[in-house]
Design a protein around this motif. Structure first.
Motif, mmCIF file in Angstrom:
data_model
loop_
_atom_site.group_PDB
_atom_site.id
_atom_site.type_symbol
_atom_site.label_atom_id
_atom_site.label_comp_id
_atom_site.label_asym_id
_atom_site.label_seq_id
_atom_site.Cartn_x
_atom_site.Cartn_y
_atom_site.Cartn_z
ATOM 1 N N ALA A 21 0.831 -1.202 0.000
ATOM 2 C CA ALA A 21 0.000 0.000 0.000
ATOM 3 C C ALA A 21 0.868 1.256 0.000
ATOM 4 O O ALA A 21 0.574 2.225 -0.698
ATOM 5 C CB ALA A 21 -0.934 0.002 1.204
ATOM 6 N N GLY A 24 2.703 1.423 -3.514
ATOM 7 C CA GLY A 24 1.800 1.904 -4.559
ATOM 8 C C GLY A 24 1.538 3.392 -4.451
ATOM 9 O O GLY A 24 1.519 4.114 -5.455
ATOM 10 N N GLY A 67 -9.266 2.484 -6.527
ATOM 11 C CA GLY A 67 -8.083 1.693 -6.205
ATOM 12 C C GLY A 67 -7.579 1.939 -4.797
ATOM 13 O O GLY A 67 -7.214 1.013 -4.077
ATOM 14 N N GLN A 71 -7.452 -1.068 -2.190
ATOM 15 C CA GLN A 71 -6.090 -1.556 -1.979
ATOM 16 C C GLN A 71 -5.890 -2.144 -0.586
ATOM 17 O O GLN A 71 -5.179 -3.126 -0.419
ATOM 18 C CB GLN A 71 -5.093 -0.426 -2.216
ATOM 19 C CG GLN A 71 -3.665 -0.844 -2.124
ATOM 20 C CD GLN A 71 -2.731 0.291 -2.486
ATOM 21 O OE1 GLN A 71 -3.131 1.446 -2.536
ATOM 22 N NE2 GLN A 71 -1.492 -0.033 -2.743
ATOM 23 N N LEU A 79 -1.000 -8.365 -4.006
ATOM 24 C CA LEU A 79 -0.538 -7.179 -4.719
ATOM 25 C C LEU A 79 0.859 -7.388 -5.299
ATOM 26 O O LEU A 79 1.141 -6.986 -6.429
ATOM 27 C CB LEU A 79 -0.546 -5.959 -3.799
ATOM 28 C CG LEU A 79 -1.912 -5.400 -3.455
ATOM 29 C CD1 LEU A 79 -1.791 -4.306 -2.400
ATOM 30 C CD2 LEU A 79 -2.607 -4.871 -4.691
#
Length: 86
Positions: A21, A24, A67, A71, A79
């Motif tokens: 997380a 990203g 997203g 997420q 992921l």
């Protein structure tokens, strides 16, 4: 652009062991900053078809919002495997 992000995700994961997380989100900020400077240059050159760009931007904002909300519900390993597959 996306080419750099594909390499940045595994780099941040391997070197810093960030949760996916965080990885990203960090990559999203980097892509945003790079894209902003690219848009400025394209805008000055008159290369942006605004009638299409508005829809692309709206779709990207919606996808980014969705997203970010989803997420946190996807396991970290899933992921990682998704980024690896891409």
């Amino acid at each position: 652009g996306i080419g750099g992000a594909i390499f940045l995700v595994p780099f941040l994961d391997a070197c810093f062991a960030f949760p996916m997380a965080v990885t990203g989100s960090t990559v999203a900020v980097a892509v945003w900053a790079i894209s902003l400077s690219t848009v400025a240059g394209k805008w000055q050159g008159g290369l942006i078809p605004w009638d299409y760009a508005v829809w692309v931007v709206a779709s990207a904002l919606l996808g980014g919002w969705l997203g970010a909300r989803l997420q946190h519900r996807v396991p970290d390993m899933a992921l990682r495997l998704l980024y690896l597959a891409i």
